[in-house]
Design an enzyme around this catalytic site. Structure first.
Site, PDB file in Angstrom:
ATOM      1  N   LYS A  89      -1.191  -6.557  -4.489  1.00 46.94           N
ATOM      2  CA  LYS A  89       0.356  -6.850  -4.929  1.00 46.94           C
ATOM      3  C   LYS A  89       0.809  -7.537  -3.666  1.00 46.94           C
ATOM      4  O   LYS A  89       1.461  -8.657  -4.226  1.00 46.94           O
ATOM      5  CB  LYS A  89       1.060  -5.637  -5.374  1.00 46.94           C
ATOM      6  CG  LYS A  89       2.091  -5.796  -5.853  1.00 46.94           C
ATOM      7  CD  LYS A  89       3.344  -4.557  -5.791  1.00 46.94           C
ATOM      8  CE  LYS A  89       3.597  -4.482  -4.482  1.00 46.94           C
ATOM      9  NZ  LYS A  89       4.881  -3.319  -4.442  1.00 46.94           N
ATOM     10  N   ASP A 134       3.808  -4.860  -9.693  1.00 47.99           N
ATOM     11  CA  ASP A 134       4.787  -3.636  -9.341  1.00 47.99           C
ATOM     12  C   ASP A 134       5.030  -2.706 -10.586  1.00 47.99           C
ATOM     13  O   ASP A 134       4.558  -3.121 -11.782  1.00 47.99           O
ATOM     14  CB  ASP A 134       5.811  -4.348  -8.539  1.00 47.99           C
ATOM     15  CG  ASP A 134       7.055  -4.812  -9.559  1.00 47.99           C
ATOM     16  OD1 ASP A 134       6.575  -5.039 -10.707  1.00 47.99           O
ATOM     17  OD2 ASP A 134       7.983  -5.031  -8.976  1.00 47.99           O
TER      18      ASP A 134
END
Length: 219
Positions: free
Chosen positions: A120, A138
């Site tokens: 991420k 997320d």
């Protein structure tokens, strides 16, 4: 979600916010890596408060190593998991110096070799710092993807891969920013604000949340 609905979904988000940006404050790619690493299980607002003074003092990996772990902790002690994060930030700074000449690599696989940097974080850095068409999934994007039907998946990676496949060319660069902001401010976790959502009619979520006044009258 049908292809035509996906295009309309993004088109509305784009019209509402043509130039979305990350809410994390950073002056260069190194500061961005640090900010994103610090943002895990923390709010962008909280990270920004902690890093404003830090980033006035520290702009390079060399300066971060010189500051040291204890010095860094004094800046970020208001952020959750700050002890572990301080250790990782110093370690990633050392690795940037040792392996990459002090420069942040414009490569996702290379970024993921840095301590405390997962997929991420690497995707955020690739997108924001280097203009890559990546999707940083997320909790907000994971929720929006599944709730709306835009990209359903049981893991962040599954949602990322579906977004990568479903998102058409005109919207790819800014897609993850639109989805994060939509999840943060409209499609909220506990109670999505469907009554003011500009893509509500394209969304698979049911039942739609009514306006607060309507909800109050119903009770």
């Amino acid at each position: 979600m049908k292809k035509s609905d996906v295009i309309e979904f993004y088109a509305r988000l784009a019209a509402d916010n043509p130039h979305p940006e990350t809410e994390l404050e950073a002056g260069n790619p190194f500061q961005l890596v640090v900010a994103v690493a610090l943002s895990a299980q923390a709010t962008d607002v909280g990270v920004n408060k902690a890093t404003r003074a830090l980033f006035e003092e520290v702009k390079t990996p060399e300066q971060m190593v010189a500051l040291g772990e204890e010095g860094l902790k004094r800046h970020i002690k208001t952020i959750g998991l700050f002890n572990t994060k301080a250790k990782n930030v110093i370690a990633l700074s050392e690795k940037l110096i040792a392996d990459f000449g002090g420069e942040v690599p414009a490569d996702r696989d290379a970024l993921e070799t840095l301590p405390g940097v997962g997929r991420k974080t690497a995707n955020v850095v690739m997108n924001v710092a280097f203009g890559a068409e990546t999707f940083a999934v997320d909790t907000h994007i994971f929720r929006v993807g599944n709730r709306t039907g835009l990209a359903r998946g049981k893991t962040p990676l599954a949602v990322e891969l579906k977004l990568d496949k479903a998102t058409p060319a005109p919207f790819r660069l800014h897609a993850h920013h639109w989805l994060i902001l939509h999840g943060r401010y409209v499609c909220k976790a506990r109670k999505p604000e469907c009554w003011r959502c500009i893509v509500a009619d394209l969304c698979a979520y049911k039942p739609k949340t009514p306006p607060p006044a309507t909800a109050a009258r119903a009770t």
